[in-house]
Scaffold this motif. Structure first.
Motif, PDB file in Angstrom:
ATOM      1  N   PRO A   3       2.133  47.851  44.729  1.00 23.26           N
ATOM      2  CA  PRO A   3       2.574  46.930  43.683  1.00 23.26           C
ATOM      3  C   PRO A   3       3.529  45.915  44.299  1.00 23.26           C
ATOM      4  N   ALA A  80       7.179  51.150  38.252  1.00 22.36           N
ATOM      5  CA  ALA A  80       6.105  50.619  37.406  1.00 22.36           C
ATOM      6  C   ALA A  80       6.383  50.929  35.935  1.00 22.36           C
ATOM      7  N   PRO A  87       1.373  45.682  39.104  1.00 28.17           N
ATOM      8  CA  PRO A  87       0.283  46.347  39.823  1.00 28.17           C
ATOM      9  C   PRO A  87      -0.295  45.422  40.900  1.00 28.17           C
TER      10      PRO A  87
END
Length: 91
Positions: A3, A80, A87
């Motif tokens: 990410p 996240a 992402p």
């Protein structure tokens, strides 16, 4: 693929590690020293988890690779969940 940091997140190094602040969502998150290293290895520095693990294995030869992978994966999952990273491939 790793990410990448959310563009709305500010990163500030402090004596114990670093602070992440998501300015839009008002999320505040602390990183320890190793967490800082992982954050700084996110894209564009590195694009693959394997490369990050290889570098951390080099820096911390006494830590089993499986433990490194588990810790890094857990950190990335938490980042996240908090909306601090986007992402891989997200625009």
């Amino acid at each position: 693929m790793l990410p990448r940091p959310h563009p709305g997140v500010l990163f500030q190094v402090v004596s114990e590690g670093a602070i992440l602040l998501h300015t839009e969502q008002e999320v505040y998150f602390g990183l320890n020293g190793v967490g800082v290293e992982v954050w700084q290895m996110l894209p564009p520095a590195y694009t693959e988890l394997a490369a990050v693990l290889e570098e951390l294995s080099r820096r911390y030869p006494d830590v089993p690779r499986a433990e490194l992978q588990s810790d890094v994966t857990e950190l990335l999952d938490t980042l996240a969940q908090e909306g601090l990273v986007l992402p891989a491939g997200a625009a």
